[in-house]
Design an enzyme around this catalytic site. Structure first.
Site, PDB file in Angstrom:
ATOM      1  N   ASP A   1       1.665   6.187  -3.959  1.00  0.00           N
ATOM      2  CA  ASP A   1       1.341   4.999  -3.174  1.00  0.00           C
ATOM      3  C   ASP A   1       2.573   4.516  -2.409  1.00  0.00           C
ATOM      4  OD1 ASP A   1      -1.113   5.169  -4.386  1.00  0.00           O
ATOM      5  OD2 ASP A   1      -0.670   3.629  -5.889  1.00  0.00           O
ATOM      6  N   ILE A   2       2.342   3.691  -1.416  1.00  0.00           N
ATOM      7  CA  ILE A   2       3.443   3.204  -0.582  1.00  0.00           C
ATOM      8  C   ILE A   2       4.472   2.439  -1.403  1.00  0.00           C
ATOM      9  CG2 ILE A   2       2.168   1.101   0.068  1.00  0.00           C
ATOM     10  CD1 ILE A   2       3.583   1.282   2.807  1.00  0.00           C
TER      11      ILE A   2
END
Length: 229
Positions: free
Chosen positions: A101-102
């Site tokens: 994920d970011i």
């Protein structure tokens, strides 16, 4: 491998530049001029560009310490991407084997070997992944047993496969999972009424993130690391 792809990978030139060189009779295969970009280059064929032999392109395998705020994507209109951090020819053609994920950090594997990337990510190969987790609330002791038995995730029919949870402090734990469901670690803690605030991947299979890599840095995998998956 097609001739135009062979030349692009071995020279770092674009497909457009390769096409121009082909039409200019600057490419030869086994000593004979060749203009057909679709010609199949077999093992043992000798390809030359301007009479300079071109080495057969080999697959590339990288590990990166992914920083927070960077997305695991080939392109993104609003955020920097993992591939944009790689200063190698044709980095945009590479595949991210196992995305984060970011807001997650840590080990990301990147390659242009599609079969190897599939082995690294396919549930069938049961490659384990290790994460260091920090949660918003204290982690209860009974979470260890719940992770070991499998946790029913929201909107999923079957519970997760057994996972190992090791408590490191009130709000920190190390998690080992053997599958790769969407946002799995975060959703496992959410199912227990907790929230992950930091997620850092330490290893994939036998490949462990190099301690010498600062966030955003990368290096080529060793032969042993490549063969471990």
């Amino acid at each position: 491998m097609r001739l135009d792809k062979y030349l692009a990978k071995s020279s770092g030139l674009s497909r457009k530049e390769v096409k121009r060189l082909l039409h200019a009779d600057e490419v030869s295969v086994n000593g004979e001029p060749e203009r057909n970009p679709a010609r199949h280059i077999k093992e043992g064929d000798e390809v030359s560009l301007n009479d300079r032999p071109m080495e057969r392109p080999e697959p590339r395998y990288l590990m990166m310490n992914k920083p927070d705020g960077v997305v695991c994507a080939n392109d993104d209109p609003t955020h920097p991407t993992v591939l944009a951090l790689i200063e190698l020819p044709r980095a945009e053609e590479m595949t991210i084997a196992g995305r984060l994920d970011i807001d997650a950090t840590g080990l990301v594997l990147i390659t242009d070997d599609g079969k190897w990337a599939h082995r690294a990510t396919s549930p069938r190969h049961k490659t384990h992944k290790v994460y260091l987790v920090t949660t918003a609330d204290p982690i209860p002791a009974d979470a260890v047993d719940k992770f070991a038995k499998g946790i029913k995730l929201d909107s999923e029919r079957f519970p997760t496969k057994p996972a190992e949870l090791t408590l490191l402090s009130d709000n920190e734990a190390r998690v080992v999972i053997h599958e790769g469901r969407y946002h799995q670690v975060k959703r496992m803690f959410a199912a227990l009424g907790n929230r992950v605030v930091e997620l850092h991947r330490e290893s994939v299979g036998e490949i462990v993130l190099d301690d010498d890599l600062f966030p955003g840095e990368y290096r080529h995998l060793t032969e042993d690391e490549i063969n471990s998956l």
